[in-house]
Each structure stands twice: as structure tokens, then as C-alpha cells.
Scaffold this motif. Structure first.
Motif, PDB file in Angstrom:
ATOM      1  N   ALA A  49      30.337  51.013  48.115  1.00  0.00           N
ATOM      2  CA  ALA A  49      31.308  51.378  48.078  1.00  0.00           C
ATOM      3  C   ALA A  49      32.219  51.010  46.591  1.00  0.00           C
ATOM      4  N   VAL A  50      33.972  50.734  47.012  1.00  0.00           N
ATOM      5  CA  VAL A  50      34.214  50.303  44.793  1.00  0.00           C
ATOM      6  C   VAL A  50      33.406  48.676  45.117  1.00  0.00           C
ATOM      7  N   TYR A  51      33.737  48.583  44.179  1.00  0.00           N
ATOM      8  CA  TYR A  51      33.580  47.125  43.675  1.00  0.00           C
ATOM      9  C   TYR A  51      35.392  46.902  42.652  1.00  0.00           C
ATOM     10  N   LEU A  52      36.138  46.144  43.053  1.00  0.00           N
ATOM     11  CA  LEU A  52      37.143  45.699  42.148  1.00  0.00           C
ATOM     12  C   LEU A  52      36.895  44.478  41.627  1.00  0.00           C
ATOM     13  N   CYS A  53      37.441  44.310  40.585  1.00  0.00           N
ATOM     14  CA  CYS A  53      38.078  42.842  40.215  1.00  0.00           C
ATOM     15  C   CYS A  53      39.523  42.738  39.848  1.00  0.00           C
ATOM     16  N   ALA A  54      39.806  41.955  39.564  1.00  0.00           N
ATOM     17  CA  ALA A  54      41.018  41.584  39.588  1.00  0.00           C
ATOM     18  C   ALA A  54      41.302  40.143  38.442  1.00  0.00           C
ATOM     19  N   SER A  55      42.664  40.024  37.656  1.00  0.00           N
ATOM     20  CA  SER A  55      42.806  38.518  37.244  1.00  0.00           C
ATOM     21  C   SER A  55      44.330  38.728  37.605  1.00  0.00           C
ATOM     22  N   SER A  56      44.835  37.373  37.651  1.00  0.00           N
ATOM     23  CA  SER A  56      46.332  36.737  37.810  1.00  0.00           C
ATOM     24  C   SER A  56      46.041  35.254  37.059  1.00  0.00           C
ATOM     25  N   ARG A  57      47.241  34.990  36.718  1.00  0.00           N
ATOM     26  CA  ARG A  57      47.462  33.629  36.679  1.00  0.00           C
ATOM     27  C   ARG A  57      46.980  32.360  37.294  1.00  0.00           C
ATOM     28  N   GLN A  58      47.232  31.802  37.213  1.00  0.00           N
ATOM     29  CA  GLN A  58      46.529  30.216  37.986  1.00  0.00           C
ATOM     30  C   GLN A  58      47.887  30.257  39.388  1.00  0.00           C
ATOM     31  N   GLY A  59      47.667  30.322  40.533  1.00  0.00           N
ATOM     32  CA  GLY A  59      48.760  30.719  40.770  1.00  0.00           C
ATOM     33  C   GLY A  59      49.574  31.499  42.460  1.00  0.00           C
ATOM     34  N   SER A  60      49.509  32.793  41.024  1.00  0.00           N
ATOM     35  CA  SER A  60      50.267  34.144  41.444  1.00  0.00           C
ATOM     36  C   SER A  60      49.884  34.571  42.032  1.00  0.00           C
ATOM     37  N   TYR A  61      50.030  34.992  42.488  1.00  0.00           N
ATOM     38  CA  TYR A  61      49.820  36.510  43.483  1.00  0.00           C
ATOM     39  C   TYR A  61      49.947  38.488  43.039  1.00  0.00           C
ATOM     40  N   GLY A  62      50.619  37.898  41.572  1.00  0.00           N
ATOM     41  CA  GLY A  62      50.851  38.845  40.888  1.00  0.00           C
ATOM     42  C   GLY A  62      49.417  39.689  40.134  1.00  0.00           C
ATOM     43  N   VAL A  77      21.348  46.208  40.434  1.00  0.00           N
ATOM     44  CA  VAL A  77      22.345  46.249  40.352  1.00  0.00           C
ATOM     45  C   VAL A  77      23.374  45.734  39.180  1.00  0.00           C
ATOM     46  N   ALA A  78      24.068  45.804  38.526  1.00  0.00           N
ATOM     47  CA  ALA A  78      25.401  44.472  37.971  1.00  0.00           C
ATOM     48  C   ALA A  78      26.931  45.317  37.617  1.00  0.00           C
ATOM     49  N   PHE A  79      27.638  44.538  37.800  1.00  0.00           N
ATOM     50  CA  PHE A  79      28.746  44.728  37.341  1.00  0.00           C
ATOM     51  C   PHE A  79      29.414  44.110  36.292  1.00  0.00           C
ATOM     52  N   TRP A  80      30.202  44.349  35.624  1.00  0.00           N
ATOM     53  CA  TRP A  80      31.212  43.974  34.515  1.00  0.00           C
ATOM     54  C   TRP A  80      32.994  43.689  34.405  1.00  0.00           C
ATOM     55  N   CYS A  81      32.802  42.480  34.172  1.00  0.00           N
ATOM     56  CA  CYS A  81      34.383  42.918  33.856  1.00  0.00           C
ATOM     57  C   CYS A  81      35.259  41.687  33.532  1.00  0.00           C
ATOM     58  N   ASN A  82      36.596  42.361  32.382  1.00  0.00           N
ATOM     59  CA  ASN A  82      36.774  41.939  31.179  1.00  0.00           C
ATOM     60  C   ASN A  82      38.288  41.402  31.616  1.00  0.00           C
ATOM     61  N   PRO A  83      38.933  40.228  32.321  1.00  0.00           N
ATOM     62  CA  PRO A  83      40.015  39.748  32.514  1.00  0.00           C
ATOM     63  C   PRO A  83      41.366  39.451  31.484  1.00  0.00           C
TER      64      PRO A  83
END
Lengths: 112, 113
Positions: free
Chosen positions: B88-101, B19-25
């Protein structure tokens, strides 16, 4: 070895009252703390954060308190609204650059 | 600004299948994360990318999981072969470098039967 714990799986509050969600952590090296909110079938969304140099941060109805000596943080929502009903995750960071470690989550239900 | 886009939203597969999942940040977010969330638990980090480089994959079960982020933008997470415990639920997330938001996507709910 769970580094972040949210010991209350659920919380039920009446609309207009205060909601208090708690989070405990074990590693004193953590220095940045966040709360995320998650609605069903959606990803978590960032709510509020606090760094270890502060003990309180407020944003509208949401306030986060940090007690470093007790390794404890809490999220206060006042007044609570039915739209606040969601799962709340605390996240901690600092021991590994760029890595957030999350608690298990607390389901908040605000009754009208 | 468009959010983090994940696909598919749901996937049901038989065990031992791939199975494969795709993410566009979010555009401009250098850092991309894959998290796994088991039922009743918080998200757990699988892998973190800074641009196209995997800088933390210590929690990725490398015998069956692989990930890539070509050109430092989109990312795919693959499981081969899938096991029942991978549900499970597979979550993708993105952020600016160094940010935890982080900004999370809506996730892919995987069910392995």
C-alpha cells in the motif's frame, strides 16, 4: 461498513465546463467536511472545507455544497481546467475528535 | 515552510521481512497521523499522535505494526513481519492541534513480494 462513499470512480469533463464531484455519508454526527486533491506520486492536498452550520462555501473556482438532510456533499469546479485533473477525496469528521474519514476518491480528467 | 517529509519514497521487500517508514512533520504541528491507502481506496487512519502521545491507535494492527513519536516531532512506523496484504501507500500527515487541514507527505509506496 463504509461511512463515506464516492460512488463515481471517475469523471471526464471538457475544459471550461463545470465538474461536479459527489460524496455521501451515513452518520449524521459528522459536522465538518473537506475536499482534498491528489496528484500522482504526491500526497493529498487540502482544497476546501465546510462546517455543518453552512450549506455552501466558495473559494475561487471551487464551491462545496452541503445537504445535511440528504447527508450529501458536492464539489463544483467551474470553469474546469486541465490542471484540475487529479483524484479528489472527500473527508468527513466529527464523530471522533481529530479523525478524518475519507471516501474512495474520484478520478477527474479535464480534457483540453 | 517545508512540507511533511517522508522516507523512503519506495520500498520493495520480501514477505516476513521487517520494514520501517520515517516521517518529519511540519514544524509546530502537534498532531501527526499515519494513514494507509490501498489501491483504489481512500486513506485509512492507522494512528494519531498528539505530541508524543498516541491518542488513537484503534485501527493499527498491533500484532505486526508499531509506531513511535519520540520527543513529539519525528515519527517512525514499523511492520514486522510484513505480509503481502501490507502492500500500500503509507501516508504521514500533520496538523496544528484541532485543525482538519492536514498537510500530507508524498507517502511511501510499499510493495511486499
Amino acid at each position: 461498513d463504509q461511512q463515506v462513499k464516492q460512488n463515481s470512480p471517475s469523471l471526464s469533463v471538457q475544459e471550461g465546463r463545470i465538474s461536479i464531484l459527489n460524496c455521501d455519508y451515513t452518520n449524521s454526527m459528522f459536522d465538518y467536511f473537506l475536499w482534498y486533491k491528489k496528484y500522482p506520486a504526491e500526497g493529498p492536498t487540502f482544497l476546501i472545507s465546510i462546517s455543518s452550520i453552512k450549506d455552501k462555501n466558495e473559494d475561487g473556482r471551487f464551491t462545496v455544497f452541503l445537504n445535511k438532510s440528504a447527508k450529501h456533499l458536492s464539489l463544483h469546479i467551474v470553469p474546469s481546467q486541465p490542471g484540475d485533473s487529479a483524484v479528489y477525496f472527500c473527508g468527513v469528521a466529527g464523530t471522533s475528535y481529530g479523525k478524518l474519514t475519507f471516501g474512495q476518491g474520484t478520478i477527474l480528467t479535464v480534457h483540453p | 515552510e517545508a512540507g511533511v517529509v517522508q522516507s523512503p519514497r519506495y520500498k520493495i521487500i520480501e514477505k516476513k521481512q521487517p520494514v520501517a517508514f520515517w516521517c518529519n512533520p511540519i514544524s509546530g504541528h502537534n498532531t501527526l497521523y499515519w494513514y494507509r491507502q490501498n489501491l483504489g481506496q481512500g486513506p485509512e487512519l492507522l494512528i494519531r499522535y498528539e505530541n508524543e502521545e498516541a491518542v488513537d491507535d484503534s485501527q493499527l494492527p498491533k500484532d505486526r505494526f508499531s509506531a513511535e513519536r519520540l520527543k513529539g516531532v519525528d515519527s517512525t512506523l514499523k511492520i514486522q513481519p510484513a505480509e503481502l496484504g501490507d502492500s500500500a501507500v503509507y501516508l504521514c500527515a500533520s496538523s496544528r492541534q484541532g485543525s482538519y487541514g492536514y498537510t500530507f507527505g508524498s507517502g511511501t509506496r510499499l510493495t511486499v513480494v
